[in-house]
Design an enzyme around this catalytic site. Sequence first.
Site, PDB file in Angstrom:
ATOM      1  CG  ASP A  67      -0.090  -0.559   2.108  1.00 48.36           C
ATOM      2  OD1 ASP A  67       0.777   0.043   2.870  1.00 48.36           O
ATOM      3  OD2 ASP A  67      -1.235  -1.331   2.966  1.00 48.36           O
ATOM      4  CG  ASN A 135      -8.735  -2.680  12.989  1.00 53.15           C
ATOM      5  OD1 ASN A 135      -8.160  -3.051  11.628  1.00 53.15           O
ATOM      6  ND2 ASN A 135      -9.667  -1.997  11.365  1.00 53.15           N
ATOM      7  CG  HIS A 137      -6.345  -2.666   8.943  1.00 50.97           C
ATOM      8  ND1 HIS A 137      -4.985  -2.756   8.558  1.00 50.97           N
ATOM      9  CD2 HIS A 137      -5.987  -2.111  10.050  1.00 50.97           C
ATOM     10  CE1 HIS A 137      -3.745  -1.834   9.161  1.00 50.97           C
ATOM     11  NE2 HIS A 137      -4.198  -1.406  10.049  1.00 50.97           N
ATOM     12  CD  GLU A 142      -9.743   0.119   7.864  1.00 50.02           C
ATOM     13  OE1 GLU A 142      -8.684  -0.853   9.364  1.00 50.02           O
ATOM     14  OE2 GLU A 142      -7.836   0.987   8.187  1.00 50.02           O
TER      15      GLU A 142
END
Length: 252
Positions: A67, A135, A137, A142
Amino acid sequence: MRVTIFESNEELDRQAADMIAQTVAKRPSAVLGLATGSTPVGIYKALIKQAAEQRLSFAGVTTYNLDEYVGLTPEHDQSYAYFMKQHLFSHLDIPSAQTNLPNGMADDLSAECARYDRMLERQPIDIQLLGIGHNGHIGFNEPAAELIGGTHIAELEAATLAANARFFEHEEQVPRQALTMGVGSILKARSILLVARGADKAPIIKQALSGPITTACPASLLQTHAHVTVLLDKEAGKDLIPDDTTLHLVYS
């Protein structure tokens, strides 16, 4: 899924670096999927050391990063392009033309995502290094009701923005968007190396590795891949159950 829990982060880093180095030694034209953030810093340091000691060349290697932030130039000290140059690329003999990240400064971000996917189709990743968010990801995929398979524009959640704020002088400076490989792209890698550290990652590691497979925890989709290695420090692995038959736990 093989999970190794280490007493020290130094041992973990050496093992992760050794896996990457072995991939390159066996296949000098290997394609590596790389990650950023605090998790891989020690791994890259160990890999640089191993490359020097073993006289291992990366001249034929191609890399693809997961990313990049939207709106940061490669020269910005918080861009992932800058991170990779500082922590890895400038220390190896890999040609800069063979290092790839999504271009967060592209005029047409959707076209840039499509371009990145075409490159990944032409050069499948041999080993993909991953961290995991609190979380669940992976990359910037996400939790959501639906996940996008290919490279796409990701709107970062508040928890991710808060976690990334430590790298910026002010939280409002953290980019709100990133370009990220999709989970589908990640799962196409021939092998996957997931690394996590710290007690704060223990709950999500348990959920991702032995909980239900759900887009509410994107990392749980790694359970569907045939060749996943997980390296944890003892704090990140503390909630895993030794007799869980879905995991091959090794203590080192």
